[in-house]
Write a protein that holds these residues in place. Structure first.
Motif, PDB file in Angstrom:
ATOM      1  N   VAL A 148     -40.778  19.257  15.380  1.00  0.00           N
ATOM      2  CA  VAL A 148     -39.827  18.167  14.985  1.00  0.00           C
ATOM      3  C   VAL A 148     -38.369  18.775  14.561  1.00  0.00           C
ATOM      4  CG1 VAL A 148     -39.856  17.112  12.842  1.00  0.00           C
ATOM      5  CG2 VAL A 148     -42.180  17.272  13.919  1.00  0.00           C
ATOM      6  N   GLU A 149     -38.367  20.306  14.309  1.00  0.00           N
ATOM      7  CA  GLU A 149     -36.720  20.483  14.134  1.00  0.00           C
ATOM      8  C   GLU A 149     -35.948  20.287  15.756  1.00  0.00           C
ATOM      9  OE1 GLU A 149     -33.778  21.123  12.874  1.00  0.00           O
ATOM     10  OE2 GLU A 149     -34.740  20.724  11.859  1.00  0.00           O
ATOM     11  N   GLY A 150     -36.440  20.709  16.660  1.00  0.00           N
ATOM     12  CA  GLY A 150     -36.334  21.320  18.022  1.00  0.00           C
ATOM     13  C   GLY A 150     -36.304  19.665  17.802  1.00  0.00           C
ATOM     14  N   GLY A 151     -37.164  18.443  18.260  1.00  0.00           N
ATOM     15  CA  GLY A 151     -36.238  17.313  18.488  1.00  0.00           C
ATOM     16  C   GLY A 151     -35.387  16.712  17.587  1.00  0.00           C
ATOM     17  N   ARG A 152     -34.899  17.079  16.423  1.00  0.00           N
ATOM     18  CA  ARG A 152     -34.034  16.999  15.843  1.00  0.00           C
ATOM     19  C   ARG A 152     -32.961  17.318  16.173  1.00  0.00           C
ATOM     20  NH1 ARG A 152     -37.112  18.933  10.910  1.00  0.00           N
ATOM     21  NH2 ARG A 152     -38.350  17.437  10.173  1.00  0.00           N
ATOM     22  N   MET A 153     -33.020  18.450  16.462  1.00  0.00           N
ATOM     23  CA  MET A 153     -30.987  18.754  16.882  1.00  0.00           C
ATOM     24  C   MET A 153     -30.627  18.567  18.191  1.00  0.00           C
ATOM     25  SD  MET A 153     -33.079  22.731  15.973  1.00  0.00           S
ATOM     26  CE  MET A 153     -31.458  23.947  16.349  1.00  0.00           C
ATOM     27  N   ALA A 154     -32.109  18.163  19.176  1.00  0.00           N
ATOM     28  CA  ALA A 154     -31.711  17.194  20.608  1.00  0.00           C
ATOM     29  C   ALA A 154     -31.161  16.341  20.039  1.00  0.00           C
ATOM     30  CB  ALA A 154     -32.611  17.954  21.316  1.00  0.00           C
ATOM     31  N   ALA A 155     -31.570  15.664  19.106  1.00  0.00           N
ATOM     32  CA  ALA A 155     -30.733  14.239  19.252  1.00  0.00           C
ATOM     33  C   ALA A 155     -29.419  14.654  18.669  1.00  0.00           C
ATOM     34  CB  ALA A 155     -32.350  12.869  18.436  1.00  0.00           C
ATOM     35  N   GLU A 156     -29.249  15.091  18.008  1.00  0.00           N
ATOM     36  CA  GLU A 156     -27.784  15.217  16.586  1.00  0.00           C
ATOM     37  C   GLU A 156     -27.418  15.770  18.310  1.00  0.00           C
ATOM     38  OE1 GLU A 156     -26.710  14.157  14.241  1.00  0.00           O
ATOM     39  OE2 GLU A 156     -28.583  14.459  12.471  1.00  0.00           O
ATOM     40  N   GLU A 157     -27.253  16.411  19.121  1.00  0.00           N
ATOM     41  CA  GLU A 157     -26.512  17.312  19.871  1.00  0.00           C
ATOM     42  C   GLU A 157     -25.963  15.798  20.593  1.00  0.00           C
ATOM     43  OE1 GLU A 157     -24.627  20.189  19.840  1.00  0.00           O
ATOM     44  OE2 GLU A 157     -25.813  20.768  17.473  1.00  0.00           O
ATOM     45  N   ILE A 158     -27.346  14.155  21.310  1.00  0.00           N
ATOM     46  CA  ILE A 158     -26.683  13.921  21.786  1.00  0.00           C
ATOM     47  C   ILE A 158     -26.426  12.529  20.860  1.00  0.00           C
ATOM     48  CG2 ILE A 158     -27.775  11.591  22.518  1.00  0.00           C
ATOM     49  CD1 ILE A 158     -28.045  13.565  24.831  1.00  0.00           C
ATOM     50  N   GLU A 209     -24.106  12.996  18.789  1.00  0.00           N
ATOM     51  CA  GLU A 209     -22.883  13.396  18.723  1.00  0.00           C
ATOM     52  C   GLU A 209     -21.799  13.537  19.863  1.00  0.00           C
ATOM     53  OE1 GLU A 209     -20.294  18.292  17.946  1.00  0.00           O
ATOM     54  OE2 GLU A 209     -22.181  17.555  17.173  1.00  0.00           O
ATOM     55  N   ALA A 210     -22.136  13.171  20.582  1.00  0.00           N
ATOM     56  CA  ALA A 210     -21.522  13.425  22.626  1.00  0.00           C
ATOM     57  C   ALA A 210     -21.565  11.997  22.575  1.00  0.00           C
ATOM     58  CB  ALA A 210     -22.551  14.246  23.577  1.00  0.00           C
ATOM     59  N   LEU A 211     -22.457  11.293  22.281  1.00  0.00           N
ATOM     60  CA  LEU A 211     -21.820   9.643  22.453  1.00  0.00           C
ATOM     61  C   LEU A 211     -21.374   9.367  20.873  1.00  0.00           C
ATOM     62  CD1 LEU A 211     -25.163   8.286  23.286  1.00  0.00           C
ATOM     63  CD2 LEU A 211     -23.337   9.490  24.728  1.00  0.00           C
ATOM     64  N   ASP A 212     -20.420   9.831  20.217  1.00  0.00           N
ATOM     65  CA  ASP A 212     -20.322   9.598  19.180  1.00  0.00           C
ATOM     66  C   ASP A 212     -20.695   8.304  18.378  1.00  0.00           C
ATOM     67  OD1 ASP A 212     -17.658  11.176  19.013  1.00  0.00           O
ATOM     68  OD2 ASP A 212     -16.829  10.041  20.719  1.00  0.00           O
ATOM     69  N   GLY A 213     -22.333   8.808  18.157  1.00  0.00           N
ATOM     70  CA  GLY A 213     -22.745   7.947  17.723  1.00  0.00           C
ATOM     71  C   GLY A 213     -22.532   6.353  18.300  1.00  0.00           C
ATOM     72  N   LYS A 214     -22.716   5.662  19.229  1.00  0.00           N
ATOM     73  CA  LYS A 214     -23.238   4.068  20.051  1.00  0.00           C
ATOM     74  C   LYS A 214     -23.061   5.771  21.617  1.00  0.00           C
ATOM     75  CE  LYS A 214     -20.512   0.254  20.737  1.00  0.00           C
ATOM     76  NZ  LYS A 214     -19.056  -0.380  20.463  1.00  0.00           N
ATOM     77  N   GLU A 241     -36.203  10.643  14.618  1.00  0.00           N
ATOM     78  CA  GLU A 241     -35.709  10.759  13.153  1.00  0.00           C
ATOM     79  C   GLU A 241     -34.706  10.681  12.717  1.00  0.00           C
ATOM     80  OE1 GLU A 241     -35.726  14.106   9.877  1.00  0.00           O
ATOM     81  OE2 GLU A 241     -37.825  14.012  10.461  1.00  0.00           O
ATOM     82  N   VAL A 242     -34.142  11.299  13.397  1.00  0.00           N
ATOM     83  CA  VAL A 242     -32.726  11.255  13.861  1.00  0.00           C
ATOM     84  C   VAL A 242     -32.315  10.210  14.455  1.00  0.00           C
ATOM     85  CG1 VAL A 242     -30.317  12.216  15.081  1.00  0.00           C
ATOM     86  CG2 VAL A 242     -32.015  13.701  14.458  1.00  0.00           C
ATOM     87  N   ALA A 274     -26.583   8.054  28.308  1.00  0.00           N
ATOM     88  CA  ALA A 274     -26.790   9.839  27.858  1.00  0.00           C
ATOM     89  C   ALA A 274     -28.872  10.036  28.142  1.00  0.00           C
ATOM     90  CB  ALA A 274     -26.910  10.515  26.047  1.00  0.00           C
ATOM     91  N   VAL A 275     -29.092  11.273  27.986  1.00  0.00           N
ATOM     92  CA  VAL A 275     -30.466  11.530  28.770  1.00  0.00           C
ATOM     93  C   VAL A 275     -31.383  12.483  27.201  1.00  0.00           C
ATOM     94  CG1 VAL A 275     -31.822  12.620  29.955  1.00  0.00           C
ATOM     95  CG2 VAL A 275     -30.163  11.048  30.930  1.00  0.00           C
TER      96      VAL A 275
END
Length: 312
Positions: free
Chosen positions: A148-158, A160-165, A189-190, A229-230
């Motif tokens: 679950v934490e691995g999924g969170r970390m991956a989604a947070e990086e995306i 951030e890269a998309l500036d939330g959009k 969750e993210v 994004a992917v």
């Protein structure tokens, strides 16, 4: 240390090979090494049932277990389930019937193996899960990273890269395997925190680079430049998507999970924004250590966690 790798087409030679291994193990006394078996008269044999060794991460896990078994002075029997649930169940039953001292299973499905695992434990053989968890109530122990934490970390990086959009596509692992379920939970969750990030599509590519490349090609044709994004639930799929995008001269943020060598290189070269490193060596080593303790009848914990690490 003896290692046998057996897949669905090698079952006929299993009984003879495993019997020879057990005989060899029983004829070996305890050695005065760092992996000393103490006063035990018989050499311990551990079975490792892998979901599919064609995936780089699982292959690394198997290599780590082989080295740990060598260091500890125990025998290791490795079976490759080739991502086929019937093969996996057959191999687990065969390991039980060959009287190995403990079994480590990299579960292909979070629930489908429960009955088999419970029966094996009831028969007196401890079963330790590794990397992919399962919900069998009698599972002896589990060694892995918090998906679950691995999924969170991956989604947070995306995010951030998309500036939330933006619009993302998500590559999932084999449906029903614990990492697919739990990484998806963490990703969503993210993403729920970012209402301007939309999921255009999500499908399984079964941890496969080639399947992910084909699926990404289909998505490019279907959605075109709407894909911003992917997210890959593992690196193999993220890299497959990367290959398809490079063929079309498209550069968008990509993140994967596992931290395999090719993904780390892609991050270094600026082709992926991040990978979430899962430590195969540490998981494999710990799984063997726990299996040995359980085989000796020693008390083990129900869960051993190996943290993820961000590489960007």
């Amino acid at each position: 240390m003896k290692k046998k790798v057996l897949g669905r087409f090698a079952m006929k030679g299993l009984i003879l090979a495993s019997t020879m291994m057990i005989i060899a193990g029983c004829s070996s006394g305890a050695s005065e090494t760092s992996g000393d078996q103490g006063s035990d008269d018989e050499k311990i044999t551990i079975g490792f049932q892998a979901s599919g060794l064609e995936t780089e991460y699982i292959a690394k896990l198997g290599d780590a277990m082989e080295k740990a078994a060598e260091d500890q002075g125990v025998d290791l029997v490795v079976m490759d389930g080739n991502y086929d649930i019937n093969t996996v169940i057959t191999q687990l039953d065969t390991l039980k019937n060959q009287n190995v001292d403990a079994i480590v299973v990299n579960a292909l499905d979070a629930e489908a193996l429960n009955s088999t695992v419970n029966q094996i434990v009831d028969s007196g053989t401890p079963v330790i899960g590794v990397t992919a968890s399962l919900t069998a109530e009698k599972l002896t122990s589990y060694v892995g990273s918090p998906d679950v934490e691995g999924g969170r970390m991956a989604a947070e990086e995306i995010a951030e890269a998309l500036d939330g959009k933006g619009n993302v596509v998500i590559f999932e692992g084999p449906i029903g395997i614990s990492a697919q379920i739990e990484r998806r939970e963490g990703i969503y969750e993210v993403l729920e925190k970012y209402p301007d990030i939309k999921v255009l599509d999500e499908q399984t590519a079964n941890w496969s680079r080639s399947e992910a490349m084909s699926l990404m090609e289909n998505w490019i044709q279907k959605y075109g430049d709407k894909i911003d994004a992917v997210i890959g639930q593992n690196d193999e799929m993220a890299l497959g998507a990367l290959n398809a995008l490079k063929d079309k001269n498209i550069k968008i943020p990509i993140v994967g999970i596992d931290g395999i060598d090719d993904a780390q290189k892609a991050v270094k070269d600026g082709e992926m924004v991040a990978t979430i490193f899962q430590n195969a060596e540490e998981q494999g080593k710990k799984a063997v250590e726990v299996a040995i303790k359980a085989a000796k009848g020693e008390e083990v914990e129900k869960n051993y966690e190996v943290p993820f690490e961000l590489i960007k």
